[in-house]
Enzyme design. Structure first.
Site, short mmCIF file in Angstrom:
data_model
loop_
_atom_site.label_atom_id
_atom_site.label_comp_id
_atom_site.label_asym_id
_atom_site.label_seq_id
_atom_site.Cartn_x
_atom_site.Cartn_y
_atom_site.Cartn_z
N LYS A 1 48.56 -2.39 20.51
CA LYS A 1 47.85 -2.09 19.24
C LYS A 1 48.84 -1.61 18.18
O LYS A 1 48.82 -2.07 17.04
CB LYS A 1 46.76 -1.02 19.47
CG LYS A 1 45.74 -1.41 20.55
CD LYS A 1 44.69 -0.36 20.75
CE LYS A 1 45.15 0.95 21.34
NZ LYS A 1 45.62 0.87 22.74
N ARG B 1 36.79 5.53 19.97
CA ARG B 1 37.01 5.40 21.41
C ARG B 1 35.76 5.73 22.21
O ARG B 1 35.78 5.59 23.44
CB ARG B 1 38.12 6.37 21.84
CG ARG B 1 39.49 5.76 21.96
CD ARG B 1 40.44 6.88 22.25
NE ARG B 1 41.58 6.48 23.00
CZ ARG B 1 42.78 6.25 22.46
NH1 ARG B 1 42.96 6.32 21.16
NH2 ARG B 1 43.79 5.96 23.24
N ARG C 1 57.25 9.24 25.61
CA ARG C 1 56.09 10.08 25.34
C ARG C 1 55.66 10.88 26.57
O ARG C 1 55.72 10.38 27.69
CB ARG C 1 54.91 9.20 24.89
CG ARG C 1 54.82 9.08 23.39
CD ARG C 1 53.82 8.04 22.94
NE ARG C 1 52.50 8.09 23.55
CZ ARG C 1 51.50 7.29 23.20
NH1 ARG C 1 51.67 6.40 22.25
NH2 ARG C 1 50.32 7.36 23.79
N ARG D 1 44.64 7.58 31.90
CA ARG D 1 44.24 7.03 30.60
C ARG D 1 43.54 5.68 30.78
O ARG D 1 42.58 5.37 30.09
CB ARG D 1 45.48 6.87 29.69
CG ARG D 1 46.01 8.20 29.20
CD ARG D 1 47.44 8.10 28.68
NE ARG D 1 47.61 7.19 27.58
CZ ARG D 1 48.77 6.63 27.25
NH1 ARG D 1 49.87 6.89 27.95
NH2 ARG D 1 48.85 5.81 26.24
N ARG E 1 58.09 2.32 27.69
CA ARG E 1 58.04 2.49 26.22
C ARG E 1 58.96 3.62 25.77
O ARG E 1 59.04 4.67 26.40
CB ARG E 1 56.61 2.80 25.77
CG ARG E 1 56.55 3.19 24.31
CD ARG E 1 55.16 3.20 23.74
NE ARG E 1 54.21 3.92 24.55
CZ ARG E 1 52.90 3.87 24.34
NH1 ARG E 1 52.41 3.13 23.37
NH2 ARG E 1 52.08 4.56 25.11
P1 AP5 Z 1 52.19 -0.26 22.03
O1 AP5 Z 1 52.12 -1.20 20.88
O2 AP5 Z 1 52.85 1.07 21.80
O3 AP5 Z 1 50.73 -0.09 22.68
P2 AP5 Z 1 49.43 0.65 22.16
O4 AP5 Z 1 48.28 -0.27 22.45
O5 AP5 Z 1 49.60 1.09 20.73
O6 AP5 Z 1 49.40 1.86 23.18
P3 AP5 Z 1 49.15 3.42 23.03
O7 AP5 Z 1 49.63 4.03 24.32
O8 AP5 Z 1 49.74 3.98 21.78
O9 AP5 Z 1 47.65 3.47 22.98
P4 AP5 Z 1 46.77 4.57 23.49
O10 AP5 Z 1 45.52 4.03 22.99
O11 AP5 Z 1 46.74 4.96 24.89
O12 AP5 Z 1 47.46 5.90 22.88
P5 AP5 Z 1 47.15 6.72 21.59
O13 AP5 Z 1 48.42 7.11 21.00
O14 AP5 Z 1 46.12 6.04 20.75
O15 AP5 Z 1 52.93 -1.02 23.23
C1 AP5 Z 1 53.20 -0.38 24.45
C2 AP5 Z 1 54.55 -0.86 25.02
O16 AP5 Z 1 54.46 -2.24 25.35
C3 AP5 Z 1 55.72 -0.74 24.02
O17 AP5 Z 1 56.86 -0.35 24.73
C4 AP5 Z 1 55.87 -2.15 23.42
O18 AP5 Z 1 57.20 -2.42 23.04
C5 AP5 Z 1 55.42 -3.02 24.60
N1 AP5 Z 1 54.71 -4.23 24.17
C6 AP5 Z 1 53.74 -4.30 23.19
N2 AP5 Z 1 53.28 -5.57 23.11
C7 AP5 Z 1 53.96 -6.28 24.07
C8 AP5 Z 1 53.89 -7.65 24.49
N3 AP5 Z 1 53.05 -8.53 23.92
N4 AP5 Z 1 54.70 -8.03 25.50
C9 AP5 Z 1 55.56 -7.14 26.11
N5 AP5 Z 1 55.65 -5.83 25.74
C10 AP5 Z 1 54.86 -5.42 24.73
O19 AP5 Z 1 46.40 8.00 22.22
C11 AP5 Z 1 47.08 8.97 22.99
C12 AP5 Z 1 46.09 10.07 23.40
O20 AP5 Z 1 45.54 10.69 22.22
C13 AP5 Z 1 44.87 9.61 24.19
O21 AP5 Z 1 45.12 9.51 25.58
C14 AP5 Z 1 43.86 10.73 23.87
O22 AP5 Z 1 44.11 11.90 24.62
C15 AP5 Z 1 44.17 11.03 22.41
N6 AP5 Z 1 43.35 10.25 21.46
C16 AP5 Z 1 43.82 9.34 20.55
N7 AP5 Z 1 42.79 8.82 19.85
C17 AP5 Z 1 41.67 9.40 20.31
C18 AP5 Z 1 40.28 9.26 20.00
N8 AP5 Z 1 39.86 8.39 19.06
N9 AP5 Z 1 39.39 9.99 20.69
C19 AP5 Z 1 39.78 10.87 21.64
N10 AP5 Z 1 41.08 11.06 21.99
C20 AP5 Z 1 42.01 10.32 21.34
#
Ligand code: AP5
Length: 215
Positions: free
Chosen positions: A14, A89, A162, A173, A129
């Site tokens: 994402k 979410r 991270r 997660r 990552r």
């Molecule tokens: P990346 O693009 O970083 O993936 P992402 O989908 O953005 O993953 P996140 O871990 O950031 O999402 P998340 O939803 O768990 O975390 P968030 O920060 O929102 O790609 C990942 C890796 O893969 C990278 O190394 C990249 O280079 C590689 N990659 C990407 N595409 C690729 C491809 N096509 N092929 C190969 N490699 C690839 O949330 C963190 C925490 O915050 C949650 O656990 C929760 O506690 C809290 N939180 C956040 N939002 C909320 C909410 N709305 N409600 C409640 N709690 C929340």
């Protein structure tokens, strides 16, 4: 006007795809994960409360997230369109979002894209990552390595792993995603704006499919 919601498990890509979209379409990305990590880093009351949930791989309570997003939407940079990365979410967040958009921004969601990726791919992606603590650029030690070892290509900062990217936390997660967030696919599936895409392909291929959807 593009008002996009990105759904998908942790590590679906994402953030990676959002970075490309904001460059090309000149719209803003709002990542609740990034907002929360900034609050943790700044040591705000929200950050202190959220950190406990984030480190445990759990969702931060809806009330905190919804208030944070209400504040975020008060900035006037959303007028030309936005990407919501990591929000909503839960169904409660989705309902609150509809209300915020309708009542305050006088707009609505135009596209919901769900990136589908297998669980074991998610684990490999998140454990490998690395992120830049300064500009937020995202790398992967194998799939998208930085040019200079552990330094950011853009600003030379030392990249970090991270706190919630340890395998045990990633699996928690993922469990939360399957039990709660993936239910939003049903919530949006009849909207006529919902698209499912394989996120397993190379990032360039995923992006070209996204562009076909966004037009
Ligand atoms: P990346 O693009 O970083 O993936 P992402 O989908 O953005 O993953 P996140 O871990 O950031 O999402 P998340 O939803 O768990 O975390 P968030 O920060 O929102 O790609 C990942 C890796 O893969 C990278 O190394 C990249 O280079 C590689 N990659 C990407 N595409 C690729 C491809 N096509 N092929 C190969 N490699 C690839 O949330 C963190 C925490 O915050 C949650 O656990 C929760 O506690 C809290 N939180 C956040 N939002 C909320 C909410 N709305 N409600 C409640 N709690 C929340």
């Amino acid at each position: 006007m593009i008002n996009l919601i990105f759904l998908g498990p942790p590590g679906a890509g994402k953030g990676t795809q959002s970075a490309r979209i904001i460059d090309e379409y000149k719209i803003v990305q709002i990542s609740t994960g990034d907002l929360l990590r900034a609050a943790v880093k700044a040591g705000t009351p929200l950050g202190k409360e959220a950190k406990v949930y984030m480190d445990g791989g759990q969702l931060v309570p809806d009330s905190l997230i919804i208030n944070m997003m209400k504040e975020r939407f008060e900035s006037d940079d959303c007028q030309n369109g936005f990407i919501l990365d990591g929000f909503p979410r839960t169904t409660a967040q989705a309902v609150a979002l509809d209300e915020m958009l309708q009542n305050e921004l006088k707009t609505s969601v135009t596209h919901i894209i769900s990136l589908e990726v297998d669980d074991e791919v998610v684990v490999k992606r998140n454990t490998g990552r690395r992120v830049c603590p300064s500009c937020g650029a995202t790398y992967h030690i194998k799939f998208n390595p930085p040019k200079d070892g552990g330094k950011c290509d853009k600003d030379g900062e030392t990249l970090v792993h991270r706190d919630d990217d340890q395998e045990e936390t990633i699996r928690k997660r993922l469990g939360v995603y399957h039990d709660t967030t993936s239910l939003l696919k049903d919530y949006y599936s009849k909207s006529g704006k919902f698209f499912e895409l394989s996120g397993d392909d190379h990032p360039d291929k995923v992006y070209s499919k996204i562009k076909e959807i966004l037009g």
